[in-house]
Write a protein that holds these residues in place. Structure first.
Motif, PDB file in Angstrom:
ATOM      1  N   UNK A  52       0.841  -1.195   0.000  1.00  0.00           N
ATOM      2  CA  UNK A  52       0.000   0.000   0.000  1.00  0.00           C
ATOM      3  C   UNK A  52       0.877   1.246   0.000  1.00  0.00           C
ATOM      4  N   UNK A  53       0.524   2.194  -0.863  1.00  0.00           N
ATOM      5  CA  UNK A  53       1.280   3.444  -0.942  1.00  0.00           C
ATOM      6  C   UNK A  53       1.059   4.274   0.308  1.00  0.00           C
ATOM      7  N   UNK A  54       2.160   4.811   0.855  1.00  0.00           N
ATOM      8  CA  UNK A  54       2.065   5.615   2.079  1.00  0.00           C
ATOM      9  C   UNK A  54       2.887   6.879   1.962  1.00  0.00           C
ATOM     10  N   UNK A  55       2.355   7.938   2.534  1.00  0.00           N
ATOM     11  CA  UNK A  55       3.039   9.231   2.561  1.00  0.00           C
ATOM     12  C   UNK A  55       3.021   9.730   3.998  1.00  0.00           C
ATOM     13  N   UNK A  56       4.195  10.071   4.520  1.00  0.00           N
ATOM     14  CA  UNK A  56       4.318  10.546   5.895  1.00  0.00           C
ATOM     15  C   UNK A  56       5.006  11.890   5.902  1.00  0.00           C
ATOM     16  N   UNK A  57       4.373  12.853   6.543  1.00  0.00           N
ATOM     17  CA  UNK A  57       4.947  14.190   6.603  1.00  0.00           C
ATOM     18  C   UNK A  57       5.370  14.522   8.031  1.00  0.00           C
ATOM     19  N   UNK A  58       6.490  15.242   8.124  1.00  0.00           N
ATOM     20  CA  UNK A  58       6.961  15.684   9.437  1.00  0.00           C
ATOM     21  C   UNK A  58       7.633  17.045   9.318  1.00  0.00           C
ATOM     22  N   UNK A  59       7.581  17.853  10.378  1.00  0.00           N
ATOM     23  CA  UNK A  59       6.787  17.610  11.577  1.00  0.00           C
ATOM     24  C   UNK A  59       5.298  17.851  11.306  1.00  0.00           C
ATOM     25  N   UNK A  60       4.457  17.522  12.277  1.00  0.00           N
ATOM     26  CA  UNK A  60       3.026  17.792  12.118  1.00  0.00           C
ATOM     27  C   UNK A  60       2.768  19.288  12.159  1.00  0.00           C
ATOM     28  N   UNK A  61       3.503  19.988  12.997  1.00  0.00           N
ATOM     29  CA  UNK A  61       3.350  21.426  13.123  1.00  0.00           C
ATOM     30  C   UNK A  61       4.721  22.052  13.305  1.00  0.00           C
ATOM     31  N   UNK A  62       4.862  23.262  12.788  1.00  0.00           N
ATOM     32  CA  UNK A  62       6.144  23.967  12.859  1.00  0.00           C
ATOM     33  C   UNK A  62       5.869  25.445  13.057  1.00  0.00           C
ATOM     34  N   UNK A  63       6.527  25.982  14.050  1.00  0.00           N
ATOM     35  CA  UNK A  63       6.359  27.403  14.354  1.00  0.00           C
ATOM     36  C   UNK A  63       7.697  28.091  14.137  1.00  0.00           C
ATOM     37  N   UNK A  64       7.718  29.094  13.279  1.00  0.00           N
ATOM     38  CA  UNK A  64       8.956  29.796  12.941  1.00  0.00           C
ATOM     39  C   UNK A  64       8.808  31.288  13.182  1.00  0.00           C
ATOM     40  N   UNK A  65       9.921  31.908  13.511  1.00  0.00           N
ATOM     41  CA  UNK A  65       9.956  33.353  13.524  1.00  0.00           C
ATOM     42  C   UNK A  65      10.131  33.837  12.085  1.00  0.00           C
ATOM     43  N   UNK A  66       9.610  34.996  11.800  1.00  0.00           N
ATOM     44  CA  UNK A  66       9.792  35.572  10.466  1.00  0.00           C
ATOM     45  C   UNK A  66      11.280  35.632  10.148  1.00  0.00           C
ATOM     46  N   UNK A  67      11.646  35.125   8.956  1.00  0.00           N
ATOM     47  CA  UNK A  67      13.047  35.120   8.553  1.00  0.00           C
ATOM     48  C   UNK A  67      13.823  33.874   8.945  1.00  0.00           C
ATOM     49  N   UNK A  68      13.215  33.006   9.747  1.00  0.00           N
ATOM     50  CA  UNK A  68      13.896  31.790  10.213  1.00  0.00           C
ATOM     51  C   UNK A  68      13.648  30.653   9.221  1.00  0.00           C
ATOM     52  N   UNK A  69      14.639  30.296   8.462  1.00  0.00           N
ATOM     53  CA  UNK A  69      14.500  29.272   7.420  1.00  0.00           C
ATOM     54  C   UNK A  69      14.384  27.876   8.023  1.00  0.00           C
ATOM     55  N   UNK A  70      13.685  26.983   7.324  1.00  0.00           N
ATOM     56  CA  UNK A  70      13.530  25.617   7.802  1.00  0.00           C
ATOM     57  C   UNK A  70      13.105  24.715   6.646  1.00  0.00           C
TER      58      UNK A  70
END
Lengths: 110, 111
Positions: A1-19
């Motif tokens: 079965x095809x599966x797709x997993x994304x991480x993180x579930x949530x991400x909080x960044x300051x303006x200008x903070x690359x990720x």
């Protein structure tokens, strides 16, 4: 079965903070990997398609990359308007539908 | 400019009632999909429609669901007897190449 997993579930960044956001996939045969942006209560908005390992696509502050097992969505110097849920989806063969991950909810704080 | 439009934007119905959701393509495409997204969950495939016929359907798309293209343009998704668990956002998408472009969705609330 095809599966797709994304991480993180949530991400909080300051303006200008690359990720980076991650999308790992397990599929029988990848025809394409797609990134979408989804604002609350709205439909997914198409961002990128990646077809083969090593491919990269860019749009404004976003860059998507693809390997044989995962894709990254890099966000450079994000702004508050980049706040949204980012969805990853795969297309495997013929006329099969997209298989989506659960998404990463990004919040960019000024 | 949206790729497809959907009506209504929000539908509230009572359990057991029939609902019809509509998708209007902007241009004349052959390949369409219906997906749904329960609040906080993944976007899930329901059914695909190619050249006026069902191409593929998921396990979710049981006998309570049907799709039609009654006038050769608009697509409809009908749920015959709604259940509480049918409450979700329903999206229509058109396909171009391998890419799919989604409509704004219909929020269905079953009470």
């Amino acid at each position: 079965e095809d599966q797709v997993t994304q991480s993180p579930e949530a991400l909080r960044l300051q303006e200008g903070e690359s990720s980076s956001l991650n999308c790992s996939y397990t599929v029988s045969g990848l025809r394409g990997l797609f990134w979408y942006r989804q604002d609350p209560g709205k439909g997914p908005e198409f961002l990128f398609t990646l077809y083969s390992a090593g491919e990269e696509k860019e749009k404004e502050r976003l860059k998507a990359t693809l390997t044989k097992k995962e894709s990254f969505l890099h966000i450079t110097a994000p702004k508050p308007e980049d706040s949204a849920t980012y969805l990853c989806a795969v297309h495997t063969s013929g006329n099969t539908p997209l298989v989506f991950g659960k998404g990463t909810r990004l919040s960019v704080i000024a | 400019e949206p790729e497809v439009t959907q009506t209504p934007s929000h539908q509230v119905t009572q359990m057991g009632q029939e609902v019809i959701l509509r998708c209007v393509p902007i241009s004349n495409h052959l390949y369409f999909y219906w997906y749904r997204q329960i609040l906080g969950q993944k976007v899930e495939f329901l059914v695909s429609f190619y050249n006026n016929e069902i191409s593929e359907k998921s396990e979710i798309f049981d006998d309570q669901f049907s799709v039609e293209r009654p006038d050769g343009s608009n697509f409809t998704l009908k749920i015959r007897s709604t259940k509480l668990e049918d409450s979700a956002m329903y999206f229509c998408a058109r396909r171009q190449g391998y890419e799919q472009y989604f409509g704004p969705g219909t929020r269905l609330t079953v009470t």
